[in-house]
Design an enzyme around this catalytic site. Structure first.
Site, PDB file in Angstrom:
ATOM      1  CB  SER A  65      -0.934  -0.072   1.221  1.00 59.70           C
ATOM      2  OG  SER A  65      -1.839   0.988   1.229  1.00 59.70           O
ATOM      3  CE  LYS A  67      -0.982   2.063  -3.510  1.00 61.51           C
ATOM      4  NZ  LYS A  67      -0.603   0.730  -3.995  1.00 61.51           N
TER       5      LYS A  67
HETATM    6  C1  HXC Z   1      -4.340  12.439 -16.057  1.00 59.30           C
HETATM    7  C2  HXC Z   1      -4.284  10.308 -16.988  1.00 59.30           C
HETATM    8  C3  HXC Z   1      -2.869  10.283 -16.884  1.00 59.30           C
HETATM    9  C4  HXC Z   1      -2.203  11.448 -16.333  1.00 59.30           C
HETATM   10  C5  HXC Z   1      -3.540   8.404 -17.750  1.00 59.30           C
HETATM   11  N1  HXC Z   1      -4.637   9.127 -17.520  1.00 59.30           N
HETATM   12  N2  HXC Z   1      -2.440   9.079 -17.358  1.00 59.30           N
HETATM   13  N3  HXC Z   1      -5.014  11.368 -16.579  1.00 59.30           N
HETATM   14  N4  HXC Z   1      -2.992  12.485 -15.934  1.00 59.30           N
HETATM   15  N5  HXC Z   1      -0.890  11.490 -16.211  1.00 59.30           N
HETATM   16  C6  HXC Z   1      -6.000   8.765 -17.844  1.00 59.30           C
HETATM   17  C7  HXC Z   1      -6.216   8.528 -19.320  1.00 59.30           C
HETATM   18  O1  HXC Z   1      -6.358   9.734 -20.039  1.00 59.30           O
HETATM   19  C8  HXC Z   1      -7.490   7.698 -19.295  1.00 59.30           C
HETATM   20  O2  HXC Z   1      -8.613   8.502 -19.046  1.00 59.30           O
HETATM   21  C9  HXC Z   1      -7.325   6.857 -18.052  1.00 59.30           C
HETATM   22  O3  HXC Z   1      -6.358   7.521 -17.233  1.00 59.30           O
HETATM   23  C10 HXC Z   1      -6.817   5.471 -18.356  1.00 59.30           C
HETATM   24  O4  HXC Z   1      -5.643   5.580 -19.104  1.00 59.30           O
HETATM   25  P1  HXC Z   1      -5.054   4.349 -19.920  1.00 59.30           P
HETATM   26  O5  HXC Z   1      -3.718   4.709 -20.391  1.00 59.30           O
HETATM   27  O6  HXC Z   1      -6.063   3.882 -20.908  1.00 59.30           O
HETATM   28  O7  HXC Z   1      -5.048   3.239 -18.792  1.00 59.30           O
HETATM   29  P2  HXC Z   1      -4.139   2.038 -18.562  1.00 59.30           P
HETATM   30  O8  HXC Z   1      -3.458   1.563 -19.806  1.00 59.30           O
HETATM   31  O9  HXC Z   1      -4.923   1.055 -17.871  1.00 59.30           O
HETATM   32  O10 HXC Z   1      -2.984   2.625 -17.621  1.00 59.30           O
HETATM   33  C11 HXC Z   1      -3.124   2.710 -16.279  1.00 59.30           C
HETATM   34  C12 HXC Z   1      -2.349   3.897 -15.717  1.00 59.30           C
HETATM   35  C13 HXC Z   1      -0.910   3.895 -16.163  1.00 59.30           C
HETATM   36  C14 HXC Z   1      -2.448   3.850 -14.200  1.00 59.30           C
HETATM   37  C15 HXC Z   1      -3.037   5.143 -16.227  1.00 59.30           C
HETATM   38  O11 HXC Z   1      -0.255   5.016 -15.639  1.00 59.30           O
HETATM   39  C16 HXC Z   1      -0.137   2.678 -15.801  1.00 59.30           C
HETATM   40  O12 HXC Z   1      -0.451   1.562 -16.202  1.00 59.30           O
HETATM   41  N6  HXC Z   1       0.962   2.802 -15.099  1.00 59.30           N
HETATM   42  C17 HXC Z   1       1.957   1.715 -14.916  1.00 59.30           C
HETATM   43  C18 HXC Z   1       2.040   1.224 -13.575  1.00 59.30           C
HETATM   44  C19 HXC Z   1       2.279   2.289 -12.543  1.00 59.30           C
HETATM   45  O13 HXC Z   1       1.871   3.398 -12.662  1.00 59.30           O
HETATM   46  N7  HXC Z   1       2.912   1.962 -11.508  1.00 59.30           N
HETATM   47  C20 HXC Z   1       3.130   2.908 -10.449  1.00 59.30           C
HETATM   48  C21 HXC Z   1       3.839   2.274  -9.429  1.00 59.30           C
HETATM   49  S1  HXC Z   1       4.459   3.460  -8.276  1.00 59.30           S
HETATM   50  P3  HXC Z   1      -9.598   9.004 -20.240  1.00 59.30           P
HETATM   51  O14 HXC Z   1     -10.665   9.805 -19.549  1.00 59.30           O
HETATM   52  O15 HXC Z   1      -8.748   9.813 -21.162  1.00 59.30           O
HETATM   53  O16 HXC Z   1     -10.125   7.749 -20.891  1.00 59.30           O
HETATM   54  C22 HXC Z   1       3.382   3.458  -7.065  1.00 59.30           C
HETATM   55  C23 HXC Z   1       3.827   4.230  -5.856  1.00 59.30           C
HETATM   56  C24 HXC Z   1       2.656   4.568  -5.035  1.00 59.30           C
HETATM   57  O17 HXC Z   1       2.366   2.884  -7.144  1.00 59.30           O
HETATM   58  C25 HXC Z   1       3.101   5.301  -3.824  1.00 59.30           C
HETATM   59  C26 HXC Z   1       2.290   6.500  -3.564  1.00 59.30           C
HETATM   60  C27 HXC Z   1       3.091   7.741  -3.557  1.00 59.30           C
END
Ligand code: HXC
Length: 294
Positions: A179, A197
């Protein structure tokens, strides 16, 4: 499998000297988000200490590359990559859990670590963007637990507590959710992740109570600012002044290390944590108390 050779394993990066080698011998870990920075470090520590593992990820190539890297943690370790799996897909996770047991023989420990995150003011956050993060974090954690709990129950039964303060041949039937701390205070640009979370924590608590009578333990690890992670590199304030100020606000005066999250993981899966259930282990140097979890 990627042709690039895996990064050699250096034990001192992933696990403290306090743990006995082989404590997880014969055990199998199932880890979603296993190619990410924190979850791969957790998995390396558990594999180094004797377990085999399956890591589950969306990106096939990245998951395969990391599985090969994790396998270098111990000669003879079996680490399978199950790529192309989105944790929002319950059937794909069930197939991944079934495949893990088919190929590795059991499923004793689960880490639900897959997460989605990006910075966005709420005014710019579409309902679908909010839902995407909720679905990856909350539904994904639920799907991971749901797919693995039947196997964790078998493991808990096999290694059940012997009534003398220790378990037979180690432990089994344990789940850890990864989390965060940002929802303890709330954080700008993170409304979606804060809500997600908080729900992940609650999911773990409910599982701890519902499945405790079956010998399962469910706990949360809440990492703070850990250096060398995607969370820090991509999501934290990047200018040097802001970073220095953030670091100064941490009571322990430094960023955390991935090894410190791995050590907490080893503890929670070990005999030392037999009576730890429904808890949140915050590993953050008391950062959230002074910095609001940033
Ligand atoms: C605003 C955003 C955005 C951004 C995506 N979206 N990025 N909106 N600002 N930077 C919007 C898109 O426009 C879309 O909305 C919707 O989110 C879904 O986007 P997709 O790209 O189609 O979704 P998906 O392929 O499922 O991607 C999921 C994701 C992506 C969360 C958006 O970032 C991802 O997969 N990330 C990889 C994994 C990750 O982030 N890991 C993080 C680990 S670090 P619309 O309305 O346009 O359809 C971590 C630390 C946490 O978790 C600790 C806390 C501090």
């Amino acid at each position: 499998m990627s042709s690039t050779s895996p990064k050699p394993f250096d034990k001192s990066d992933y696990v403290s000297n306090v743990w006995k080698e082989g404590i997880f011998g014969g055990k199998v870990l199932f880890c979603t988000g296993g190619s990410g920075s924190i979850c791969s470090a957790q998995t390396k520590a558990i594999v180094y200490l004797g377990a085999n593992a399956a890591i589950i990820g969306r990106n096939v190539e990245k998951t395969e590359r990391m599985a090969a890297e994790i396998a270098t943690a111990r000669p003879g370790a079996k680490v399978i990559a199950i790529g192309g799996v989105d944790v929002r897909d319950a059937n794909a996770l069930k197939e991944a859990a079934d495949r893990t047991v088919r190929e590795l023989g059991s499923l004793d420990f689960t880490i639900a670590g897959a997460a989605g995150n990006f910075l966005s003011p709420m005014s710019q956050l579409s309902p679908n963007a909010f839902k995407s993060v909720i679905d990856i974090d909350v539904l994904g954690s639920y799907n991971t637990a749901k797919a693995t709990l039947p196997y964790l129950m078998q493991s808990a039964e096999k290694y059940k507590h012997d009534g003398k303060g220790s378990a037979r041949n180690g432990t089994g039937g344990r789940i850890i959710f990864v989390s965060a701390t940002i929802h303890y205070t709330g954080l700008p640009l993170q409304t979606h992740v804060s809500a997600a979370k908080a729900a992940v924590d609650s999911l773990s608590h409910a599982i701890a109570i519902e499945y405790g009578p079956l010998g399962i333990t469910s706990n949360v690890i809440a990492p703070g600012p850990i250096s060398g992670t995607e969370g820090m590199d991509r999501l934290s304030k990047s200018d040097a002044d802001s970073l220095a100020k953030s670091k100064k606000n941490i009571p322990l005066g430094r960023w955390g290390e991935k090894k410190e999250i791995a050590d907490a993981t080893v503890f929670l899966f070990s005999d030392a944590a037999n009576y730890v259930n429904g808890q949140i282990s915050v590993i953050d140097g008391a950062s959230w108390r002074t910095s609001g979890g940033s």
